[in-house]
Write an enzyme that holds these catalytic residues in place. Structure first.
Site, PDB file in Angstrom:
ATOM      1  N   HIS A  82     -17.854 -12.706  12.185  1.00  0.00           N
ATOM      2  CA  HIS A  82     -19.307 -12.742  12.041  1.00  0.00           C
ATOM      3  C   HIS A  82     -19.738 -14.175  11.795  1.00  0.00           C
ATOM      4  O   HIS A  82     -19.126 -14.882  11.007  1.00  0.00           O
ATOM      5  CB  HIS A  82     -19.744 -11.843  10.869  1.00  0.00           C
ATOM      6  CG  HIS A  82     -21.227 -11.764  10.724  1.00  0.00           C
ATOM      7  ND1 HIS A  82     -21.999 -10.913  11.482  1.00  0.00           N
ATOM      8  CD2 HIS A  82     -22.089 -12.443   9.935  1.00  0.00           C
ATOM      9  CE1 HIS A  82     -23.273 -11.059  11.148  1.00  0.00           C
ATOM     10  NE2 HIS A  82     -23.356 -11.989  10.222  1.00  0.00           N
ATOM     11  N   ASP A 161     -29.884  -1.300   5.645  1.00  0.00           N
ATOM     12  CA  ASP A 161     -29.944  -2.736   5.911  1.00  0.00           C
ATOM     13  C   ASP A 161     -31.094  -3.064   6.852  1.00  0.00           C
ATOM     14  O   ASP A 161     -31.812  -4.039   6.662  1.00  0.00           O
ATOM     15  CB  ASP A 161     -28.627  -3.241   6.506  1.00  0.00           C
ATOM     16  CG  ASP A 161     -28.732  -4.716   6.869  1.00  0.00           C
ATOM     17  OD1 ASP A 161     -28.960  -5.520   5.945  1.00  0.00           O
ATOM     18  OD2 ASP A 161     -28.633  -5.071   8.047  1.00  0.00           O
ATOM     19  N   ARG A 168     -37.347  -7.964   3.727  1.00  0.00           N
ATOM     20  CA  ARG A 168     -36.978  -9.309   3.254  1.00  0.00           C
ATOM     21  C   ARG A 168     -37.618 -10.370   4.142  1.00  0.00           C
ATOM     22  O   ARG A 168     -38.120 -11.380   3.668  1.00  0.00           O
ATOM     23  CB  ARG A 168     -35.451  -9.470   3.271  1.00  0.00           C
ATOM     24  CG  ARG A 168     -34.765  -8.717   2.143  1.00  0.00           C
ATOM     25  CD  ARG A 168     -33.265  -8.654   2.384  1.00  0.00           C
ATOM     26  NE  ARG A 168     -32.652  -9.959   2.471  1.00  0.00           N
ATOM     27  CZ  ARG A 168     -31.536 -10.228   3.144  1.00  0.00           C
ATOM     28  NH1 ARG A 168     -30.899  -9.269   3.783  1.00  0.00           N
ATOM     29  NH2 ARG A 168     -31.051 -11.431   3.163  1.00  0.00           N
ATOM     30  N   SER A 183     -26.022  -7.422   2.929  1.00  0.00           N
ATOM     31  CA  SER A 183     -26.479  -7.111   4.283  1.00  0.00           C
ATOM     32  C   SER A 183     -25.332  -7.258   5.291  1.00  0.00           C
ATOM     33  O   SER A 183     -25.067  -6.370   6.101  1.00  0.00           O
ATOM     34  CB  SER A 183     -27.634  -8.054   4.634  1.00  0.00           C
ATOM     35  OG  SER A 183     -27.933  -8.004   5.991  1.00  0.00           O
ATOM     36  N   LYS A 187     -22.532  -3.811   6.820  1.00  0.00           N
ATOM     37  CA  LYS A 187     -22.310  -3.512   8.247  1.00  0.00           C
ATOM     38  C   LYS A 187     -20.834  -3.668   8.614  1.00  0.00           C
ATOM     39  O   LYS A 187     -20.276  -2.862   9.351  1.00  0.00           O
ATOM     40  CB  LYS A 187     -23.179  -4.438   9.107  1.00  0.00           C
ATOM     41  CG  LYS A 187     -24.661  -4.082   9.011  1.00  0.00           C
ATOM     42  CD  LYS A 187     -25.556  -5.076   9.725  1.00  0.00           C
ATOM     43  CE  LYS A 187     -25.702  -6.358   8.964  1.00  0.00           C
ATOM     44  NZ  LYS A 187     -26.853  -7.195   9.264  1.00  0.00           N
TER      45      LYS A 187
HETATM   46  N1  URA Z   1     -27.397 -11.851   8.723  1.00  0.00           N
HETATM   47  C1  URA Z   1     -27.452 -10.576   8.259  1.00  0.00           C
HETATM   48  O1  URA Z   1     -26.937  -9.664   8.882  1.00  0.00           O
HETATM   49  N2  URA Z   1     -28.093 -10.353   7.104  1.00  0.00           N
HETATM   50  C2  URA Z   1     -28.685 -11.319   6.384  1.00  0.00           C
HETATM   51  O2  URA Z   1     -29.229 -11.047   5.343  1.00  0.00           O
HETATM   52  C3  URA Z   1     -28.616 -12.631   6.878  1.00  0.00           C
HETATM   53  C4  URA Z   1     -27.969 -12.868   8.060  1.00  0.00           C
END
Ligand code: URA
Length: 436
Positions: A82, A161, A168, A183, A187
């Site tokens: 990621h 999320d 947010r 967040s 995932k």
């Molecule tokens: N990427 C995400 O998936 N969540 C965040 O809060 C920031 C970047």
């Protein structure tokens, strides 16, 4: 459900229990709690923070807010990578098929572009016919069959999320380390992976502007992921210069394909190989980094990862004949203009923030979550810091939908570059590695 006592507790800096954080996540997904209360909670967290324990409770509650992926036993480890996002960052497009060829299973759930930051899903969708919404069962079946799937977050996976991120975004509470950690990891944990490599970017075009902030986020993610059973390493990488020489959805796919065919660019290939090498070591497939790097480079030099990318495209509904035809074209946007420099010397700066803004304003990125993307616009053939050149050299090309947009982009793109008579010293591609 009465959230008020929990909002007040966090406002006053008191710790919340696992049950209380589960209650808040249930409130988010129920849709029964007004947004102003959830926004107040988010702002309280933004200012008061969450302890490591609270962050873990929140992350697990978010992970459990929807469906999770369940894979059958298989000797191929489940892994993912990621990136916190940057300009020209097409690493996932090259890395995912490479990892499948290295004997991993890769259930990659990616995001969309927002602001100047590109998103893997938008890049993939510039491939004719390819679709990214994959239901969990479909994603699992595809990973089992070909080793890799690249999909988007669906309404049924980690819905908390999706809802919280939108709030947010609208309340100025995105840059909170515990909220970002929860967040991202909610995932990743829902994917059922056993190892993760994080690319945490810092610099002018990154979400985290300083290396210290990036280190804080990396440490938070690596620690929590480790506690949750996912072996994780984070690479801190500068994002002041775009990665590779292209930015814009289709132009990045084209560059990723060139990389899969062994033609670099060097920075992209190096980062891909590094990410793969760390996963080889984390999963015990290779005893140490140097050997892992050799294995990854050797695999990338074969035709297998490029063929795997075609397999992935076909599995996700892409039209391979149309893809090949599109790849053979020099450009697919209606207008292409070259940017030529009157200077000579060395390039010292190719500003990723400006280039990200150029691409976004050409229509290649989004100002708002629901904006429609133009897949074929962007910039390519970018000159990079450290390169020497003379008068009339190419700094890059602009691909635009209209002549007026192209002219505006050329003028802005010029301001992204600085020059010097002496060769600049370049920062390393990876500044630091964080592990638990
Ligand atoms: N990427 C995400 O998936 N969540 C965040 O809060 C920031 C970047």
């Amino acid at each position: 459900m009465n959230l008020l006592p929990l909002i007040e507790a966090k406002r006053d800096g008191q710790p919340l229990s696992a049950d209380q954080l589960r209650e808040i996540v249930a409130a988010v997904t129920s849709g029964k709690i007004p947004d102003y209360q959830l926004a107040a909670f988010l702002m309280a967290v933004f200012f008061r923070g969450l302890s490591t324990e609270e962050t873990r409770y929140l992350t697990l509650a978010m992970r459990d807010s929807g469906e999770r992926l369940h894979f059958p036993n298989d000797p191929r480890p489940l892994v993912d990578k990621h990136s916190t996002g940057g300009v020209g960052d097409k690493v996932s497009l090259v890395l995912a098929p490479l990892l499948a060829c290295l004997g991993f299973r890769v259930p990659m759930i990616s995001g969309r572009s927002l602001g100047i930051t590109g998103g893997t899903l938008d890049k993939l969708e510039s491939i004719p016919g390819l679709t990214t919404p994959l239901a969990p069962a479909q994603l699992v079946a595809q990973v089992q069959a070909i080793g890799v799937a690249m999909g988007g977050q669906t309404a049924t996976m980690v819905p908390a999320d999706k809802l919280l991120y939108a709030l947010r975004d609208a309340t100025g509470t995105v840059p909170s380390i515990p909220l970002i950690t929860a967040s991202i990891l909610s995932k990743k944990l829902a994917e059922g992976i056993s190892a993760l490599v994080m690319d945490v970017k810092f610099g002018a075009a990154a979400f985290m502007q300083t290396r210290e902030q990036a280190r804080g986020l990396a440490q938070s993610i690596v620690t929590l992921a480790g506690e949750c059973g996912v072996k994780t390493r984070a690479l801190l990488t500068p994002m002041d210069t775009p990665l590779g020489r292209a930015a814009g959805n289709w132009l990045e796919v084209k560059e990723a394909v060139r990389c899969l065919e062994g033609y670099g660019p060097d920075d992209l290939q190096e980062l891909v190989v590094d990410c793969a090498s760390h996963l080889l070591v984390l999963t015990g497939k290779q005893p140490e980094l140097a050997l892992a790097r050799t294995a990854a480079l050797r695999c990338l030099a074969t035709t297998a990862p490029r063929a795997k990318f075609d397999e992935l495209i076909a599995a996700q509904g892409g039209d391979l004949a149309a893809f090949r035809h599109k790849l053979a074209l020099d450009h697919t946007a209606p207008v292409v203009l070259e940017v030529i420099t009157p200077e000579e010397g060395f390039i010292t700066r190719c500003d990723a923030r400006i280039i990200g803004e150029v691409v976004r304003d050409l229509g290649g990125g989004r100002m708002t979550k629901d904006a429609v993307i133009q897949p074929d616009v962007g910039v390519d053939m970018l000159a990079k810091p450290g390169e020497a050149f003379g008068r009339q050299s190419l700094l890059g090309r602009v691909h635009a939908a209209t002549p007026a947009q192209a002219e505006a982009a050329v003028a802005r793109l010029r301001t992204a570059f600085s020059f010097s008579e002496t060769e600049p010293e370049l920062p390393p591609l990876i500044a630091e590695i964080i592990e638990s």
